[in-house]
Design an enzyme around this catalytic site. Structure first.
Site, mmCIF file in Angstrom:
data_model
loop_
_atom_site.group_PDB
_atom_site.id
_atom_site.type_symbol
_atom_site.label_atom_id
_atom_site.label_comp_id
_atom_site.label_asym_id
_atom_site.label_seq_id
_atom_site.Cartn_x
_atom_site.Cartn_y
_atom_site.Cartn_z
ATOM 1 N N GLU A 262 92.701 -28.586 40.774
ATOM 2 C CA GLU A 262 93.749 -29.525 41.180
ATOM 3 C C GLU A 262 94.761 -29.661 40.045
ATOM 4 O OE1 GLU A 262 91.757 -33.121 42.416
ATOM 5 O OE2 GLU A 262 90.833 -32.129 44.141
ATOM 6 N N HIS A 285 94.100 -35.400 46.886
ATOM 7 C CA HIS A 285 92.912 -36.145 46.427
ATOM 8 C C HIS A 285 93.154 -37.664 46.463
ATOM 9 C CE1 HIS A 285 89.047 -35.603 43.877
ATOM 10 N NE2 HIS A 285 88.982 -36.699 44.599
HETATM 11 N N1 LIG Z 1 88.475 -37.783 48.379
HETATM 12 C C1 LIG Z 1 88.262 -38.795 47.580
HETATM 13 O O1 LIG Z 1 89.182 -39.374 47.028
HETATM 14 C C2 LIG Z 1 86.874 -39.276 47.387
HETATM 15 C C3 LIG Z 1 86.650 -40.651 47.145
HETATM 16 C C4 LIG Z 1 85.337 -41.098 47.040
HETATM 17 C C5 LIG Z 1 84.272 -40.196 47.111
HETATM 18 N N2 LIG Z 1 84.531 -38.865 47.275
HETATM 19 C C6 LIG Z 1 83.434 -37.892 47.349
HETATM 20 O O2 LIG Z 1 82.800 -38.037 48.614
HETATM 21 C C7 LIG Z 1 81.454 -37.547 48.510
HETATM 22 C C8 LIG Z 1 80.514 -38.495 49.210
HETATM 23 O O3 LIG Z 1 80.519 -39.754 48.547
HETATM 24 P P1 LIG Z 1 79.374 -40.818 48.843
HETATM 25 O O4 LIG Z 1 79.686 -42.046 48.071
HETATM 26 O O5 LIG Z 1 79.142 -40.929 50.304
HETATM 27 O O6 LIG Z 1 78.128 -40.055 48.161
HETATM 28 P P2 LIG Z 1 76.587 -40.345 48.389
HETATM 29 O O7 LIG Z 1 75.924 -39.855 47.157
HETATM 30 O O8 LIG Z 1 76.372 -41.741 48.846
HETATM 31 O O9 LIG Z 1 76.203 -39.375 49.618
HETATM 32 C C9 LIG Z 1 76.112 -38.003 49.528
HETATM 33 C C10 LIG Z 1 75.079 -37.553 50.544
HETATM 34 O O10 LIG Z 1 75.131 -36.134 50.645
HETATM 35 C C11 LIG Z 1 73.796 -35.657 50.761
HETATM 36 N N3 LIG Z 1 73.811 -34.251 50.372
HETATM 37 C C12 LIG Z 1 73.990 -33.726 49.138
HETATM 38 N N4 LIG Z 1 74.049 -32.386 49.205
HETATM 39 C C13 LIG Z 1 73.910 -32.059 50.510
HETATM 40 C C14 LIG Z 1 73.903 -30.836 51.217
HETATM 41 N N5 LIG Z 1 74.073 -29.674 50.585
HETATM 42 N N6 LIG Z 1 73.726 -30.874 52.552
HETATM 43 C C15 LIG Z 1 73.572 -32.058 53.191
HETATM 44 N N7 LIG Z 1 73.573 -33.236 52.580
HETATM 45 C C16 LIG Z 1 73.739 -33.245 51.253
HETATM 46 C C17 LIG Z 1 73.002 -36.570 49.859
HETATM 47 O O11 LIG Z 1 71.626 -36.541 50.175
HETATM 48 C C18 LIG Z 1 73.655 -37.925 50.165
HETATM 49 O O12 LIG Z 1 73.038 -38.564 51.244
HETATM 50 C C19 LIG Z 1 81.184 -37.358 47.028
HETATM 51 O O13 LIG Z 1 81.277 -35.996 46.702
HETATM 52 C C20 LIG Z 1 82.313 -38.121 46.369
HETATM 53 O O14 LIG Z 1 82.624 -37.595 45.102
HETATM 54 C C21 LIG Z 1 85.805 -38.401 47.433
#
Ligand SMILES: NC(=O)c1ccc[n+]([C@@H]2O[C@H](COP(=O)([O-])OP(=O)(O)OC[C@H]3O[C@@H](n4cnc5c(N)ncnc54)[C@H](O)[C@@H]3O)[C@@H](O)[C@H]2O)c1
Length: 402
Positions: A262, A285
């Site tokens: 990015e 993002h």
């Molecule tokens: N776009 C943005 O601005 C933004 C903002 C916030 C969070 N995020 C991202 O969103 C994602 C999710 O956030 P969250 O708070 O829900 O995280 P979280 O840790 O609560 O949930 C992630 C889930 O994914 C599951 N998981 C991990 N690898 C997996 C796979 N290969 N297959 C299936 N399931 C899998 C885990 O078991 C968990 O339940 C994170 O990567 C976070 O960095 C992005």
């Protein structure tokens, strides 16, 4: 520690961060930019509380020089910018804001699912070019369509509930055991989810094994005309494969908010295989970037920092064992970070008993190499008690809190 604890807040944190800490009696200096290692080392002299976002790196060297530092707040989700192991080894607690922007991500995903299903971006582009393309072709309601959520964590579960409320069917796949909310269907395999969903959205975390896990094979498994979203991590999806799936017409649209590389700053050029494709929504993002989320992060992390400074509570710390005990008026509290070996609690209590210290409450938690013990005491204690506790070979850090 000086009588009034001092905080240094970097990277233009939300004003609520300053307000909460100031209300807790902490002397706050807030600065707009990040700091490099040397600047940070100099600025942390006499500072107990550090607040950062992702651009300031709290390295081992910084921590070695920051003898006054008690606690670090990452006003974001990620904590890779902090050497957490080194911080724990020095009894410095670190906190982040794991939930504060999740609702914002969910709302963007919903908006994008509807926009792509109605082909709004294409209609909008044509209208701005003066073309009145009034047609129902390829436009659908989301009601009755199946949303497949990969990663059923904080974001995935909230999305599940909102999507169902909008009349979608929901399936999910998660590598961990997760309770299905409402009528959501848990898929036994990712293949089942890909083959049965009209919209596939990724919400997995950034663990190393997830790099490149979604590529040509997974896109092929998706239904003809399906939509794809990734608002999780840029490294998870192969963008060349996604472009092919879109250009071939196999996928009808995609929304992508995160990218393998990015641009560093606002206004820098954005380079991606996904530029210039129809019915593809690209966002910089901003999934979690709303004023509400910023304010929530500001308040959430600041409260964690204030509670650690004032009461020694480590609930939801990302590097120390989590201990949270409400303070009682008129009692003193000792916080003891130690190496997690058998017998520490017995040793602490025998020192307290030898000196006839009256323990009113005690809570111990361990996490890997370290343990954290809070002991509430009435009636006071001598300096010798503190000396004995401090000189225990397992002691990492000892704090008297009130
Ligand atoms: N776009 C943005 O601005 C933004 C903002 C916030 C969070 N995020 C991202 O969103 C994602 C999710 O956030 P969250 O708070 O829900 O995280 P979280 O840790 O609560 O949930 C992630 C889930 O994914 C599951 N998981 C991990 N690898 C997996 C796979 N290969 N297959 C299936 N399931 C899998 C885990 O078991 C968990 O339940 C994170 O990567 C976070 O960095 C992005």
């Amino acid at each position: 520690m000086s009588a009034v604890p001092r905080a240094l807040l970097l990277e233009s944190l939300h004003p609520l961060a300053t307000r909460v800490l100031a209300q807790a009696g902490i002397d706050v200096v807030a600065r707009p930019g990040a700091m490099d290692e040397d600047e940070l080392i100099e600025a942390l002299d006499g500072v107990q509380v550090l607040g950062i976002r992702s651009k300031t790196h709290v390295t081992r060297r910084v921590l070695e020089h920051a003898g006054d530092l008690l606690v670090i707040g990452a006003y974001c989700i990620g904590t890779n910018q902090i050497d957490l192991a080194e911080a724990a080894a020095r009894g410095v607690a670190a906190f982040n804001a794991p939930f504060s922007n999740t609702r914002s991500v969910v709302e963007l995903a919903i908006a994008e699912i509807i926009s792509m299903t109605r082909r709004l971006t294409e209609k909008n582009t044509l209208m701005h070019a003066g073309v009145w393309d009034k047609s129902a072709d390829g436009a659908h309601e989301i009601r009755g369509r199946r949303l497949g959520i990969i990663g059923y964590g904080n974001i995935g579960t909230q999305l599940s509930v909102l999507a169902e409320n909008l009349g979608m069917y929901v399936s999910f796949y998660d590598t961990a055991d997760k309770l299905a909310l409402s009528n959501a269907h848990r898929c036994a395999t990712i293949e089942e989810l890909l083959e049965t969903s009209d919209v596939v959205t990724i919400h997995v975390d950034g663990r190393p094994g997830n790099a490149g896990f979604f590529g040509t094979e997974q896109f092929k498994r998706m239904r003809e005309g399906a939509l794809f979203l990734n608002l999780s991590r840029g490294i998870v999806v192969d963008h060349v494969a996604l472009r092919e799936a879109l250009e071939s017409g196999h996928l009808a649209g995609a929304a992508v908010d995160v990218f393998p590389t990015e641009p560093k700053g606002r206004g820098d050029e954005f380079v991606s295989e996904l530029r210039g494709l129809p019915n593809v929504i690209l966002t910089p993002h901003i999934g979690g970037s709303t004023e509400e989320a910023q304010s929530d992060i500001g308040g959430f992390v600041a409260n964690k920092l204030a509670s650690f400074v004032d009461e020694g509570n480590t609930t939801l710390s990302v590097n120390l064992p989590g201990v949270g005990l409400p303070e009682q008026a008129g009692q003193s509290r000792i916080g003891h970070v130690h190496i997690n070996t058998p017998g520490v609690l017995a040793q602490v209590n025998s020192i307290l008993a030898e000196h006839k210290v009256n323990v009113e409450g005690q809570l111990l938690s361990t996490r890997g190499e370290y343990g954290y013990l809070i002991t509430d005491i009435s009636g006071g204690f001598s300096d010798e008690v503190l000396e004995r506790l401090r000189s225990m070979e397992q002691t990492v850090r000892l704090r008297v809190l009130s």
